[in-house]
Scaffold this motif. Structure first.
Motif, PDB file in Angstrom:
ATOM      1  N   THR A  85       0.846  -1.194   0.000  1.00 14.21           N
ATOM      2  CA  THR A  85       0.000   0.000   0.000  1.00 14.21           C
ATOM      3  C   THR A  85       0.884   1.248   0.000  1.00 14.21           C
ATOM      4  O   THR A  85       1.794   1.363   0.841  1.00 14.21           O
ATOM      5  N   SER A 106      -1.274   6.722   0.459  1.00 13.57           N
ATOM      6  CA  SER A 106      -2.612   6.215   0.797  1.00 13.57           C
ATOM      7  C   SER A 106      -2.764   6.103   2.311  1.00 13.57           C
ATOM      8  O   SER A 106      -3.834   6.394   2.868  1.00 13.57           O
ATOM      9  N   GLU A 148      -9.031  -4.720   2.325  1.00  7.84           N
ATOM     10  CA  GLU A 148      -8.912  -4.038   1.041  1.00  7.84           C
ATOM     11  C   GLU A 148      -8.908  -2.522   1.249  1.00  7.84           C
ATOM     12  O   GLU A 148      -9.674  -1.990   2.047  1.00  7.84           O
ATOM     13  N   ASN A 158      -8.675   1.427  -0.906  1.00  2.28           N
ATOM     14  CA  ASN A 158      -9.028   2.042  -2.191  1.00  2.28           C
ATOM     15  C   ASN A 158      -7.771   2.206  -3.047  1.00  2.28           C
ATOM     16  O   ASN A 158      -6.768   2.762  -2.591  1.00  2.28           O
ATOM     17  N   GLU A 159      -7.810   1.727  -4.271  1.00  2.00           N
ATOM     18  CA  GLU A 159      -6.602   1.728  -5.103  1.00  2.00           C
ATOM     19  C   GLU A 159      -6.355   3.061  -5.818  1.00  2.00           C
ATOM     20  O   GLU A 159      -5.267   3.285  -6.354  1.00  2.00           O
ATOM     21  N   SER A 207      -5.251   6.771  -6.424  1.00  2.00           N
ATOM     22  CA  SER A 207      -4.131   7.458  -5.781  1.00  2.00           C
ATOM     23  C   SER A 207      -4.573   8.694  -4.984  1.00  2.00           C
ATOM     24  O   SER A 207      -5.476   9.428  -5.382  1.00  2.00           O
TER      25      SER A 207
END
Length: 449
Positions: free
Chosen positions: A372, A376, A424, A426-427, A429
């Motif tokens: 990660t 983030s 999980e 949030n991908e 950016s």
């Protein structure tokens, strides 16, 4: 006390995991300040070992005499960045302070010492940046030292330069040691008398030494609610209040006894419900006892709001001074019900963020994938800080990037720290947002809505 009340207390201890989670001795190190780092460290060791030499034995005596389990005996100290400022300590020199805290903790036999901390909500002073830079190495080379950094407050706003730094520090801490991030908390609106680790420090407004107590009791609360199944929320709230009163009374008794025997003033009882990984000692299962199919589903926040409020209403009647964080803790890895809800897909990061708007203390003991991005993590800290700053409450992030792990894998921490599924994130950016730096201004409250 009536016979039935004695039996009730015994049953709460034996069957419902009722215990006192911690007696924490706060010790001011302001009189240990010295321009020479080595001299300061010697003064720190001498003061801690002198003040806390009987802490563990007195805690054990009280537990034996009253039959009340007291799980932890701990120490909190003045934020070390303030002590290090007098010596203009570098990050390498700051490590010496961490090591002497660790030595002192081992000498007196406590299992954690908190206060390797910096308060930078409005800006950096003295050795704040040096201490923050040293955190990964300090936590990797010590066993019992806990660290915290306060990066925002309702009065000052959010120091986004510190938020950016802490994302990187958390990543480096995870790289250097498996448990380092479990001993590191990033706060907004940190309180000075919190007895719970990893975020405890001895605030500047406190007495020279003080005894603070943290209660536990999720199992007791769940058992009480089992007796009012199907009743209205009026009855649920009243049941929680009465049960919180009984739990807190025990905390008041232990705090007073510890204070008297150690000849140190009694500070506060922290009314937090603190779970453990043990079956039947879960905050999540209290919420489910109110009628939720699983914690995380619709209705979770309303149930948590009732629980938090009723615990406080019952607790304040039971003791002279309450303080600390005083709310339900929702650490994922330390709560069997939370772990199950994540594994079943009923609880995610977004719901946990929403839950932290009304309880103590924040995104707590959450494992995320090791790759990660630092930005983030910084953005998660910023989100939590915003919830705390705008809502005038304490919030925090204790998040663990798990090396070589991906979403769905499992991480074992052991003991009270439990285990956690990798959650999980949030991908998309947040890098450009975090790179801005500066400070988010304090919120305006006259138009509160």
């Amino acid at each position: 006390m009536e016979t039935n009340q004695i039996f009730e207390t015994i049953r709460m201890i034996e069957e419902d995991n009722l215990d006192i989670r911690t007696i924490t001795m706060g010790i001011s190190l302001l009189d240990c300040i010295d321009a020479d780092v080595d001299k300061a460290c010697e003064k720190i060791y001498q003061k801690i070992t002198r003040c806390a030499k009987d802490l563990v034995s007195v805690g054990d005596q009280i537990a034996t005499e009253y039959g009340i389990p007291i799980i932890n005996k701990r120490i909190s100290v003045t934020p070390i960045a303030a002590v290090a400022s007098a010596a203009k300590a570098t990050s390498e020199e700051c490590i010496k302070y961490a090591q002497v805290l660790d030595q002192a903790a081992k000498t007196v036999g406590v299992n954690f010492i908190g206060g390797y901390s910096a308060l930078v909500e409005k800006g950096f002073q003295g050795s704040d940046l040096a201490l923050i830079e040293s955190i990964p190495e300090a936590l990797a080379t010590t066993d019992f030292v806990c660290s915290s950094v306060n990066i925002g407050s309702t009065k000052a706003g959010i120091n986004m330069d510190a938020v950016k730094n802490m994302g990187t520090v958390i990543k480096e801490t995870a790289e250097k040691s498996d448990l380092g991030c479990a001993k590191l908390v990033v706060f907004a609106n940190a309180v000075e008398d919190n007895p719970f680790m990893a975020g405890a420090f001895h605030g500047f407004g406190e007495a020279d030494t003080i005894i603070n107590v943290g209660i536990s009791g999720p199992g007791v609360m769940k058992r009480a609610l089992e007796k009012v199944k199907g009743e209205t929320f009026d009855v649920v709230a009243e049941t929680v209040k009465k049960t919180a009163f009984k739990i807190t009374r025990m905390g008041q008794l232990v705090g007073q006894e510890a204070s008297k025997r150690l000849d140190i003033p009694f500070g506060i009882v922290d009314l937090s419900l603190a779970p453990t990984p043990a079956v039947g000692d879960s905050v999540a299962q209290i919420l489910e006892e109110m009628g939720l199919g699983s914690v995380g589903t619709h209705g979770t926040i309303a149930a948590l709001a009732l629980l938090n409020d009723a615990v406080k209403k019952g607790g304040v009647m039971a003791c002279n001074h309450v303080g600390g964080l005083s709310g339900a803790f929702i650490p994922v890895s330390e709560d069997a019900g939370m772990i199950e809800a994540v594994e079943n897909g009923f609880l995610n990061l977004e719901k946990l963020e929403a839950m932290t708007a009304i309880c103590s203390v924040g995104l707590d003991m959450i494992a995320i994938a090791g790759d990660t991005p630092a930005e983030s993590i910084s953005a998660m800290i910023a989100d939590e800080a915003a919830i705390g700053v705008v809502n005038h409450k304490t919030t925090a992030v204790r998040i663990i990037p798990a090396k070589n792990k991906k979403v769905g894998d499992h991480v074992e921490f052991g003991g009270l720290l439990g285990s956690a599924p990798v959650m999980e994130t949030n991908e998309a950016s947040s890098a450009d947002f975090i790179q801005r730096g500066g400070r988010i201004p304090a919120p305006l409250h006259s138009f509160k809505n």
